[in-house]
Design an enzyme around this catalytic site. Sequence first.
Site, PDB file in Angstrom:
ATOM      1  N   CYS A 103      52.300  36.838  33.136  1.00  0.00           N
ATOM      2  CA  CYS A 103      51.690  37.235  34.404  1.00  0.00           C
ATOM      3  C   CYS A 103      52.685  37.703  35.452  1.00  0.00           C
ATOM      4  O   CYS A 103      52.281  38.201  36.513  1.00  0.00           O
ATOM      5  CB  CYS A 103      50.854  36.086  34.955  1.00  0.00           C
ATOM      6  SG  CYS A 103      49.747  35.364  33.718  1.00  0.00           S
ATOM      7  N   HIS A 119      50.168  33.801  44.183  1.00  0.00           N
ATOM      8  CA  HIS A 119      49.732  34.016  42.798  1.00  0.00           C
ATOM      9  C   HIS A 119      48.278  33.569  42.659  1.00  0.00           C
ATOM     10  O   HIS A 119      47.472  34.271  42.056  1.00  0.00           O
ATOM     11  CB  HIS A 119      50.642  33.249  41.843  1.00  0.00           C
ATOM     12  CG  HIS A 119      50.381  33.538  40.402  1.00  0.00           C
ATOM     13  ND1 HIS A 119      50.442  34.812  39.876  1.00  0.00           N
ATOM     14  CD2 HIS A 119      50.045  32.711  39.369  1.00  0.00           C
ATOM     15  CE1 HIS A 119      50.165  34.771  38.575  1.00  0.00           C
ATOM     16  NE2 HIS A 119      49.908  33.512  38.251  1.00  0.00           N
ATOM     17  N   HIS A 158      42.248  38.080  37.489  1.00  0.00           N
ATOM     18  CA  HIS A 158      43.662  38.006  37.109  1.00  0.00           C
ATOM     19  C   HIS A 158      43.953  39.143  36.130  1.00  0.00           C
ATOM     20  O   HIS A 158      43.501  39.127  34.993  1.00  0.00           O
ATOM     21  CB  HIS A 158      43.949  36.653  36.458  1.00  0.00           C
ATOM     22  CG  HIS A 158      45.411  36.362  36.298  1.00  0.00           C
ATOM     23  ND1 HIS A 158      46.389  37.331  36.395  1.00  0.00           N
ATOM     24  CD2 HIS A 158      46.074  35.202  36.044  1.00  0.00           C
ATOM     25  CE1 HIS A 158      47.575  36.785  36.211  1.00  0.00           C
ATOM     26  NE2 HIS A 158      47.406  35.497  36.003  1.00  0.00           N
TER      27      HIS A 158
END
Length: 397
Positions: free
Chosen positions: A161, A292, A326
């Site tokens: 990520c 995040h 995401h």
Amino acid sequence: MQKVLVTGMGMISAIGKNLSENHQSLRSGVTGIGKAVHFESQYASKLPFGECGISNDRLKEILGLEDSVGYTRTCLLASKAFEEAIEDAGLTARALSDPETALVSASTVGGMCLTDQLYEDANLKSSGSEYLDAYGCSAHTLKLIERYKIRGFTDTINTACSSSANAIMLGARLIRSGRAGRVIVGGVDSLAKYTVNGFNALKILSESACKPFDENRDGLNLGEGAAYLVLESEGNAAGKKVYAEVAGYGNANDAYHPSAMSDEATGAIRCMREAVAMAGVDPGEIGYVNAHGTGTNNNDDVELFGMKELFGQLPPFSSTKSFTGHTLGAAGAVEAIYSILSIYYSELYPSLNISNPMKAYASPLIKFEEKRPVRYVLSNSFGFGGNCTSLLFRRAS
């Protein structure tokens, strides 16, 4: 050392097929998380996703790739965002082919978005499809290199990520060290059975729209998208529109767990500190943090603990994953662009879906705020395996 300036941006996500549409959705609080239409999976009707609202056929039509061979959805999304970024920066074909122009891209899924086709090809259940060369993480990068005749340094990063945040960091390092005068950086990921099944096995997919930093958060939503930024040295950027400066960056790995961050936020704290120190600013000067913020119990707890350790009193913060889901390897670049839009337009974008903010820390932004000038914005991207990256952007002087 050379300043690293952002002169072009392009993107596609669940809240818009270009930069302008993404910006308007952020201002309006419009989420892109909902029912998937183009993604074929048993979970498509059961779980919400941040899907780009455009078909592969339409993407090919827009890009003039109707007769293309071996272009996965990952390749198409990357091409769409890349083309907008280079047009925004006014890059000519000659500039793209200049040996001083580099390309650093990122992906976690790559061509594995074609999970079923990959299975057929890998197990010799097909006669060999057009996608045999398209399954790797670098396949989309190779397509961009070929189409735009890029001759300078190229690379593809996969650190889960934090992948495209690390692409931005590497691009900035190439310019600061004089190894490149211009670097196109970013990343892409598309929805795939491979990742959906994997995240479902981890039991961290929410059955509703995610709510990062809410006491009742219960997981994340997977999304897809692509985002690219054109980074240029001061000399190359002369006379151009400049969105912001890449003022600092930091990367650290706490190596704690394959899919969780350490309770002590070791990697998160270190990468944020490195980014702030490189920029030569005090933590109190940071005007906004694009967190995040996945919406999982572990991530949100650890990230806020780390931010509290660094800042003491937290600056305004939010998670724009509540808009897009995401986007995995694309998330660092997607959220870098949102951070830069915040600086460029003097706006702060909220976390959506919050009704009961986490009690242990300061509350996140829950409403859009305009006319809020910020000079520095920190963007966090934390990957599986503990690979943590923070980028610090500064208002262009």
